[in-house]
Design a protein around this motif. Structure first.
Motif, PDB file in Angstrom:
ATOM      1  N   GLU A   1       1.982   8.240  -7.328  1.00 53.40           N
ATOM      2  CA  GLU A   1       1.395   9.382  -7.260  1.00 53.40           C
ATOM      3  C   GLU A   1       2.776  10.639  -7.309  1.00 53.40           C
ATOM      4  OE1 GLU A   1      -2.180  10.452  -5.361  1.00 53.40           O
ATOM      5  OE2 GLU A   1      -3.041   8.661  -5.846  1.00 53.40           O
TER       6      GLU A   1
ATOM      7  N   SER B   1       0.901  -1.221  -0.159  1.00 50.56           N
ATOM      8  CA  SER B   1       0.053   0.096   0.053  1.00 50.56           C
ATOM      9  C   SER B   1       0.745   1.289   0.128  1.00 50.56           C
ATOM     10  CB  SER B   1      -1.031  -0.051   1.288  1.00 50.56           C
ATOM     11  OG  SER B   1      -1.734   1.197   1.399  1.00 50.56           O
TER      12      SER B   1
ATOM     13  N   ASP C   1       0.794   3.897  -3.019  1.00 51.46           N
ATOM     14  CA  ASP C   1       0.764   5.436  -2.610  1.00 51.46           C
ATOM     15  C   ASP C   1       1.929   6.272  -3.246  1.00 51.46           C
ATOM     16  OD1 ASP C   1      -1.543   4.924  -1.452  1.00 51.46           O
ATOM     17  OD2 ASP C   1      -0.720   5.001   0.633  1.00 51.46           O
TER      18      ASP C   1
END
Length: 187
Positions: A149, A142, A146
């Protein structure tokens, strides 16, 4: 400062041996290791206490402490590794990355904690360490997703190194987006 003979090493505790090395009284050699590692638990206790003490020794043995911790692969090395990592956030050494990878699961929580404390830019090194550990943990995946971006190229590399199949859809989507972009210089 008397130099001790290897025959005397066995009369010293692991902490006394570390102090003797740091004072130049004992060589960092096979005889040292034989005496130091005769009681593994006492050796790790001594390493932990020595590494956490505010010291002003004649000889800096931080590199040797690192190598012994690495050899022993004891989870009590993690705080020492974390101190090393904090000092290397602008470029983590391969040896430290390997040490974390060898440690595995016990290092995940402290690394995730450190990642949450730093700015996104500094987090890249920590993200790579987490990825290189290849510990199956959805929190790592995760975190890496993330990062797509923030820095897609770096995060994609980390996701590839990590090897979690759950990241595949996000990487495929990124590849489609990149493929659909016009070639530089054609605009």
């Amino acid at each position: 400062m008397p130099i001790l003979s290897p025959a005397e090493y066995g009369t010293l505790t692991p902490m006394e041996l570390l102090e003797a090395v740091a004072n130049g009284e004992v060589g960092f050699d096979y005889a040292f290791f034989d005496a130091f590692l005769r009681d593994r638990e006492a050796a790790v206790d001594a390493l932990e206490a020595f590494a956490n003490a505010d010291r002003d020794d004649r000889i800096d043995i931080e590199d040797q402490i690192f190598e012994i911790f690495r050899h022993l692969k004891d989870p009590r090395a993690v705080p020492f590794y974390m101190l090393q990592l904090r000092a290397q956030l602008d470029g983590v050494s391969d040896e430290l990355i390997e040490a974390f990878a060898e440690m595995g699961e016990p290092a995940v929580e402290p690394l995730l904690g450190l990642y949450s404390e730093v700015e996104e830019e500094e987090g890249g090194e920590i993200a790579f360490v987490l990825a290189a550990m290849q510990v199956p943990d959805s929190r790592i995946t995760s975190l890496l997703l993330d990062r797509l971006e923030y820095d897609a190229q770096d995060a994609a590399v980390c996701l590839g190194v990590n090897g979690d199949a759950a990241a595949r859809p996000a990487l495929e989507k990124l590849l489609e987006e990149v493929s659909a972009m016009p070639e530089p210089g054609l605009i």
